[in-house]
Each structure stands twice: as C-alpha cells, then as structure tokens.
Scaffold this active site. Structure first.
Site, PDB file in Angstrom:
ATOM      1  N   GLY A 130       2.115  -0.423   7.101  1.00 42.29           N
ATOM      2  CA  GLY A 130       3.295  -1.295   7.187  1.00 42.29           C
ATOM      3  C   GLY A 130       4.104  -1.020   8.434  1.00 42.29           C
ATOM      4  N   GLY A 131       5.432  -0.861   8.211  1.00 40.93           N
ATOM      5  CA  GLY A 131       6.327  -0.627   9.347  1.00 40.93           C
ATOM      6  C   GLY A 131       5.961   0.613  10.131  1.00 40.93           C
TER       7      GLY A 131
ATOM      8  N   GLY B 291     -11.687 -14.512  42.063  1.00 34.55           N
ATOM      9  CA  GLY B 291     -10.360 -14.176  41.536  1.00 34.55           C
ATOM     10  C   GLY B 291     -10.256 -12.707  41.203  1.00 34.55           C
ATOM     11  N   ALA B 292     -11.383 -12.109  40.810  1.00 37.06           N
ATOM     12  CA  ALA B 292     -11.365 -10.694  40.443  1.00 37.06           C
ATOM     13  C   ALA B 292     -11.128  -9.823  41.675  1.00 37.06           C
ATOM     14  CB  ALA B 292     -12.661 -10.311  39.756  1.00 37.06           C
TER      15      ALA B 292
HETATM   16  C1  HXC Z   1       7.730   5.270  -1.525  1.00 37.68           C
HETATM   17  C2  HXC Z   1       5.608   6.133  -1.376  1.00 37.68           C
HETATM   18  C3  HXC Z   1       5.245   5.166  -0.422  1.00 37.68           C
HETATM   19  C4  HXC Z   1       6.241   4.225  -0.048  1.00 37.68           C
HETATM   20  C5  HXC Z   1       3.550   6.426  -0.774  1.00 37.68           C
HETATM   21  N1  HXC Z   1       4.518   6.876  -1.572  1.00 37.68           N
HETATM   22  N2  HXC Z   1       3.963   5.362  -0.069  1.00 37.68           N
HETATM   23  N3  HXC Z   1       6.829   6.182  -1.910  1.00 37.68           N
HETATM   24  N4  HXC Z   1       7.468   4.315  -0.616  1.00 37.68           N
HETATM   25  N5  HXC Z   1       6.009   3.299   0.877  1.00 37.68           N
HETATM   26  C6  HXC Z   1       4.467   7.997  -2.494  1.00 37.68           C
HETATM   27  C7  HXC Z   1       3.570   7.760  -3.684  1.00 37.68           C
HETATM   28  O1  HXC Z   1       4.274   7.104  -4.704  1.00 37.68           O
HETATM   29  C8  HXC Z   1       3.195   9.176  -4.066  1.00 37.68           C
HETATM   30  O2  HXC Z   1       4.287   9.740  -4.753  1.00 37.68           O
HETATM   31  C9  HXC Z   1       3.095   9.873  -2.738  1.00 37.68           C
HETATM   32  O3  HXC Z   1       3.871   9.102  -1.825  1.00 37.68           O
HETATM   33  C10 HXC Z   1       1.682   9.972  -2.197  1.00 37.68           C
HETATM   34  O4  HXC Z   1       1.103   8.651  -2.197  1.00 37.68           O
HETATM   35  P1  HXC Z   1      -0.338   8.355  -2.783  1.00 37.68           P
HETATM   36  O5  HXC Z   1      -0.449   6.895  -2.974  1.00 37.68           O
HETATM   37  O6  HXC Z   1      -0.595   9.223  -3.978  1.00 37.68           O
HETATM   38  O7  HXC Z   1      -1.263   8.842  -1.585  1.00 37.68           O
HETATM   39  P2  HXC Z   1      -2.677   8.269  -1.145  1.00 37.68           P
HETATM   40  O8  HXC Z   1      -3.532   8.039  -2.350  1.00 37.68           O
HETATM   41  O9  HXC Z   1      -3.167   9.222  -0.123  1.00 37.68           O
HETATM   42  O10 HXC Z   1      -2.408   6.856  -0.475  1.00 37.68           O
HETATM   43  C11 HXC Z   1      -1.695   6.759   0.734  1.00 37.68           C
HETATM   44  C12 HXC Z   1      -1.309   5.271   0.997  1.00 37.68           C
HETATM   45  C13 HXC Z   1      -0.637   4.692  -0.248  1.00 37.68           C
HETATM   46  C14 HXC Z   1      -2.582   4.462   1.385  1.00 37.68           C
HETATM   47  C15 HXC Z   1      -0.386   5.254   2.221  1.00 37.68           C
HETATM   48  O11 HXC Z   1       0.410   5.609  -0.662  1.00 37.68           O
HETATM   49  C16 HXC Z   1      -0.059   3.343  -0.020  1.00 37.68           C
HETATM   50  O12 HXC Z   1      -0.764   2.328  -0.009  1.00 37.68           O
HETATM   51  N6  HXC Z   1       1.279   3.315   0.133  1.00 37.68           N
HETATM   52  C17 HXC Z   1       1.998   2.074   0.313  1.00 37.68           C
HETATM   53  C18 HXC Z   1       1.733   1.493   1.652  1.00 37.68           C
HETATM   54  C19 HXC Z   1       2.591   0.294   1.888  1.00 37.68           C
HETATM   55  O13 HXC Z   1       2.218  -0.818   1.535  1.00 37.68           O
HETATM   56  N7  HXC Z   1       3.827   0.559   2.388  1.00 37.68           N
HETATM   57  C20 HXC Z   1       4.894  -0.364   2.498  1.00 37.68           C
HETATM   58  C21 HXC Z   1       4.580  -1.246   3.647  1.00 37.68           C
HETATM   59  S1  HXC Z   1       5.797  -2.456   3.896  1.00 37.68           S
HETATM   60  P3  HXC Z   1       4.110  10.871  -5.861  1.00 37.68           P
HETATM   61  O14 HXC Z   1       5.500  11.027  -6.396  1.00 37.68           O
HETATM   62  O15 HXC Z   1       3.118  10.356  -6.834  1.00 37.68           O
HETATM   63  O16 HXC Z   1       3.620  12.081  -5.132  1.00 37.68           O
HETATM   64  C22 HXC Z   1       6.601  -1.877   5.202  1.00 37.68           C
HETATM   65  C23 HXC Z   1       7.564  -2.894   5.714  1.00 37.68           C
HETATM   66  C24 HXC Z   1       8.297  -2.381   6.917  1.00 37.68           C
HETATM   67  O17 HXC Z   1       6.411  -0.821   5.673  1.00 37.68           O
HETATM   68  C25 HXC Z   1       8.343  -3.446   7.941  1.00 37.68           C
HETATM   69  C26 HXC Z   1       9.177  -3.025   9.094  1.00 37.68           C
HETATM   70  C27 HXC Z   1       8.913  -3.913  10.269  1.00 37.68           C
END
Ligand code: HXC
Length: 498
Positions: free
Chosen positions: A153-154, A388-389
């Site tokens: 994501g971000g 051109g290159a």
């Molecule tokens: C809060 C999060 C989190 C998030 C992970 N965690 N991502 N908490 N916000 N974005 C937490 C989990 O709940 C978990 O907590 C711990 O971190 C570890 O994550 P896991 O999922 O167990 O790890 P893993 O299996 O290794 O997977 C990693 C991952 C996955 C692929 C990154 O966590 C994931 O898909 N996260 C979400 C990605 C995402 O979509 N992010 C938001 C994008 S939107 P616990 O308590 O269980 O340890 C965005 C918009 C911004 O970013 C735009 C700005 C321009």
C-alpha cells in the site's frame, strides 16, 4: 538505543534481521543515537487503547556511515506489522526535515504492512507528511530506501520517491495491493514474490536499483554507494587515491570493438578500461540491459557513467532504457556528478510495441535530461551513432562539452543498408543493378558514415584512438572542474515529459 523488549525471535523466524540489528549492520560501530523513542500513538479504536506499541513501530535516529553523518529510520515489523500511523509517519517526516537542515543522507529501512488500519485517515495523514518531506529533500540530500520485508500500500510510495531502492532476495516485496486483494478483485492467484519480489522490481518494473543476495550484503552495498555520491547538494568531493593499470587498459581497449560492424561486444569492457581499476558500481544492472548506468571513479573522483550496450538488444534505445538513462542523468546533474557517456547505438527501437508504450514520450525524457544537465558532459562514440539516438546520447547538440569519436565510428542518419534501401529502392528490384547498389552502399559507408564530417563541423571535438580515451576523459574532466553554465531562460521549472 533504548533497551525495549525487541522481539528478535519473531523477526528471525521470518529469515529477517530485526530493525535494531539492521541499523547496527548499516551504521559505523556504536555511532547510532535514537531519537523520539518515547513517541506513542493516541488511537483508541479497535482495541488500540490497550496496545502498547514501542517507539510506535519505527526506530529513528542519526549515526555515521564511513565516518560521515546520516539519518536513519527502521520500521519494526514485529510491532503491529511495522504499520504506519500518524505518529509513526510524523517521526519519519521530522527526521527527514532535520536531515535536510543538517545536510545529510536519509536511509529508510522499510518493513511494513502499510497504513495502520485502525487509525483510518490519521494513518493516511502520516503518509502524506512523509511523501511531502521526500519531495522536499529530493535533489538536496540523497534518499536511500532498503526494502527489508513486505511493503504494501502506502508503504511503497515513500521508497518510490527516493533516489535509490535496494531489495533483498526472498524477503523484499513491494506492491500497491497484496495478493489477497489481487485475488478478490482480479480473481488472480499470485504469490507475493511473483507480484512484487526483488527480481520483479529489479528486472521488470525498474522500481528497484539494486538487488542483493542477503541483508548483510545489502547494508554493505548501501555503505559502498554512499562512498560514490555527495552527501548533500553542493558537497565538494575530494579525490581519493586510485589505481589504474594503463598498460593493461590500452591493450584491452584497442581490441574491444569487433571489426564487423554488426557484431556485439560488451561495453562494460570499454568502461572498465577508462575508469579507475575496479571502480564501477552499476545502478539498475538487471533492468534494460541494452543501456548501462552506474558510478565510476576517474583519478579518484566520482563520475556518472551512461552507455549503450551492444551486448543487450544491440544497444538499441527502447522505453525502459530511455527511462533508466534519463533518471540517472538527472540524479547526477542534481548532485554535480560529471557525466561520461559511451555511445554505440543503432537508433531508437522501431515498431508498434514500443510506439504504443510511448517511445516518443520516454525518449523525450532522455533528450530533456541531457539538455537540462549543466554538469561536465563528456561523450565518447565507440562505434555506431545513428539518427535520433545519436542526438539523444549526449551529442554536442544537447550541450556535451567534449565529444570524442574513435576512428571507426559511424555517425549518420542510419546504417548503410537502410539508407540504400530508401535511396535506391527501384534499383534494388533490378538484379542487373546489384553492382551499382553495392557501390553506392560502400560510398555511403566511406563518405557519410565516418566521424570526419562531424569533426569538420565541430560536432566531434576530436577523433581519438581508443587507447587515448582514459587520458582524454581525465584531462577534460580536470579542465571542466569549475564549469559554470546557465543557458536557460529564467523560469519556475521546466516540464519534463514524465
Ligand atoms: C495494522 C497490521 C497491518 C496494517 C499488518 N498488521 N498490517 N496492523 N495495519 N496495515 C499486523 C497484523 O494484524 C499482525 O498483527 C501483524 O501486523 C503481522 O501481520 P501478519 O499479517 O501476521 O504478517 P504476514 O503474514 O507476514 O503478512 C504481512 C502482510 C499482511 C502481507 C504485509 O500483514 C498484509 O497483507 N497486511 C495488510 C497490507 C495492506 O493491505 N495494507 C494497507 C494498504 S492501504 P498481530 O497482532 O497478529 O501480530 C494503504 C493506503 C495508504 O497503505 C495510501 C497512502 C497513499
């Protein structure tokens, strides 16, 4: 650093170093000082009021690399997935702002699940502030991103705004949306590695600049890069001691380019004969291998090297190569690193595929970047420089200070075969005129495709033997050391065709 309960094991179980270990591997021994360690989120939703998040998931501070100051942050995936909330973002933004004031590089070690979901719009605010600081710092202090885990994501856009992105095999992943979202939106099963692994971004997307085998190697490479670049805009780098084997170089360079004009050779062999021994540090080595970009040293001082590589797609310019060159040229110009360009280019790639990808727009970036660059610009034509290159590869017309051409250079609108096919289309259909066509083709080669005409017009500064290249380039750089140039009319900024 404060001794919080770092969850080393949780991170090691994923085959990764912990944030604190990463900082120690990157910085000079005992040089790092943490700041804002007590920072904490104030989110109360979704049970966050019960969650203690040490340093709000990111360690920030300053230290030294090779004895010079740097600002460093490292996200800790063991702490709420390294997710970025308002405070986490503010910490990094504040560090960046201070690095700009203090004039030192910013190195980010990224390992994050993206916007902290529980914080909603506050998390987005954290990202916004970060991006703003990335742009503020751009061109003033170098920004280096290390992708040391998932960046979703971000989390990918801050690295995307920085100057250099390092990835590590097996542990780096960068994507706008992860595999789960891709599956639900596009019904596509894809692994995180195939979606945004290290090799995808080094070889295909061109997002990453370096791919390292492991984390240890990655931190070494970052330290090495910092040895080539000024640490802030305007820093004057002092020449280091250097080694150069003039005898070996002269022997090799004289024989690199094959007699047969269509035969490939590796331009790295030419580059290595011109720069200080063993000093080439390639940037984007695996992406668009028809072009070469990287830093080298000449008599102990850094230069930016750009080249066509006949060993990759004959050295032709396509969209990816144009992007790669344009971005590198702009980096060097921003930090006053002189440019040395080696040319052997048959042209811009023809055909519908690259036209539809926008070769006009991408090629224009290169022309823009070279024309805009005011650093010393030296060009060496080793063989072909067509159409051109020829212009785009830092010709005299785009402001090269000196253009040197080797005696067998072919500087022309196009190759002899293509030219004769157009000029003698009717005669080519008549077998009785084969002799005439062959004669005309040879005449085109002898009279038009030589560096002589370009030299007579001052488009080529001097025709030199390959063995003279190192000395010529070194003396030219010395001559141009205090170059000042401002030929642009006053304006806010130009409009590079992005
Ligand atoms: C809060 C999060 C989190 C998030 C992970 N965690 N991502 N908490 N916000 N974005 C937490 C989990 O709940 C978990 O907590 C711990 O971190 C570890 O994550 P896991 O999922 O167990 O790890 P893993 O299996 O290794 O997977 C990693 C991952 C996955 C692929 C990154 O966590 C994931 O898909 N996260 C979400 C990605 C995402 O979509 N992010 C938001 C994008 S939107 P616990 O308590 O269980 O340890 C965005 C918009 C911004 O970013 C735009 C700005 C321009």
């Amino acid at each position: 650093m404060t001794k919080t309960n770092y969850d080393l094991e949780k991170q090691h179980a994923k085959g990764k170093l912990h944030a604190i270990e990463r900082i120690n591997a990157l910085c000079d021994k005992d040089s790092f000082y943490e700041i804002y360690s007590a920072a904490h989120h104030n989110c109360t939703s979704f049970g966050m009021d019960q969650k203690k998040i040490p340093y709000d998931g990111v360690i920030t501070g300053f230290g030294k690399i090779n004895g010079k100051k740097v600002a460093v942050y490292a996200q800790d995936f063991t702490v709420q997935g390294g997710s970025l909330g308002k405070v986490h973002g503010q910490k990094i933004a504040e560090l960046m702002s201070q690095a700009v004031n203090a004039k030192c590089p910013i190195i980010g070690i990224n390992d994050s699940g993206g916007a902290r979901i529980q914080e909603g719009v506050d998390a987005l605010c954290g990202y916004g502030e970060l991006f703003y600081q990335n742009v503020r710092a751009s061109g003033y202090v170098p920004q280096i991103s290390i992708i040391a885990g998932p960046c979703a994501g971000g989390a990918v856009y801050s690295p995307g705004l920085t100057d250099f992105i390092f990835t590590v095999d097996s542990i780096s992943q960068m994507f706008i949306t992860g595999p789960k979202v891709v599956k639900s939106v596009m019904f596509l099963d894809i692994s995180a590695e195939d979606l945004g692994g290290a090799s995808i971004h080094s070889q295909k997307s061109g997002v990453a600049h370096f791919r390292c085998q492991n984390e240890k190697n990655c931190y070494e490479q970052v330290r090495k890069l910092l040895d080539y670049i000024p640490h802030y805009y305007g820093e004057n780098i002092v020449a280091e001691k250097f080694k150069f084997d003039a005898h070996k170089s002269a022997k090799t360079i004289a024989n690199v380019v094959p007699e047969e004009s269509k035969k490939a050779y590796n331009m790295h062999d030419v580059i290595n004969c011109v720069i200080d021994s063993g000093s080439f540090f390639e940037v984007m080595e695996e992406f668009a291998q028809n072009a070469i970009t990287g830093f080298g040293k000449i008599e102990g001082k850094s230069v930016g090297i750009v080249a066509n590589n006949p060993a990759g797609l004959g050295g032709i310019l396509n969209c990816d190569a144009s992007d790669k060159i344009a971005r590198f040229v702009r980096y060097c110009d921003a930090y006053n690193i002189p440019l040395v360009t080696f040319v052997d280019v048959p042209g811009f790639i023809p055909g519908p595929q690259e036209e539809q990808k926008g070769i006009i727009r991408h090629g224009a970036k290169m022309i823009y970047a070279y024309s805009e660059a005011t650093v010393p610009k030296i060009t060496v034509v080793t063989r072909k420089a067509y159409g051109g290159a020829y212009i785009a590869m830092c010709s005299k017309h785009l402001g090269a200070d000196f253009v040197y051409a080797w005696p067998k250079s072919e500087i022309a609108v196009m190759g002899a075969e293509g030219a004769i096919e157009i000029l003698y289309a009717k005669e080519l259909k008549d077998p009785l005129k084969a002799e005439l066509v062959a004669l005309k083709s040879q005449e085109y080669k002898d009279t038009i495709m030589t560096p002589t005409i370009a030299a007579q017009r001052d488009y080529v500064s001097e025709i030199i033997q390959p063995e003279q290249t190192r000395e010529r380039v070194a003396r030219s750089l010395e001559f141009l050391e205090n170059k000042q140039q401002n030929t642009m009319p006053p304006k806010k900024h130009g409009n590079i065709p992005l």
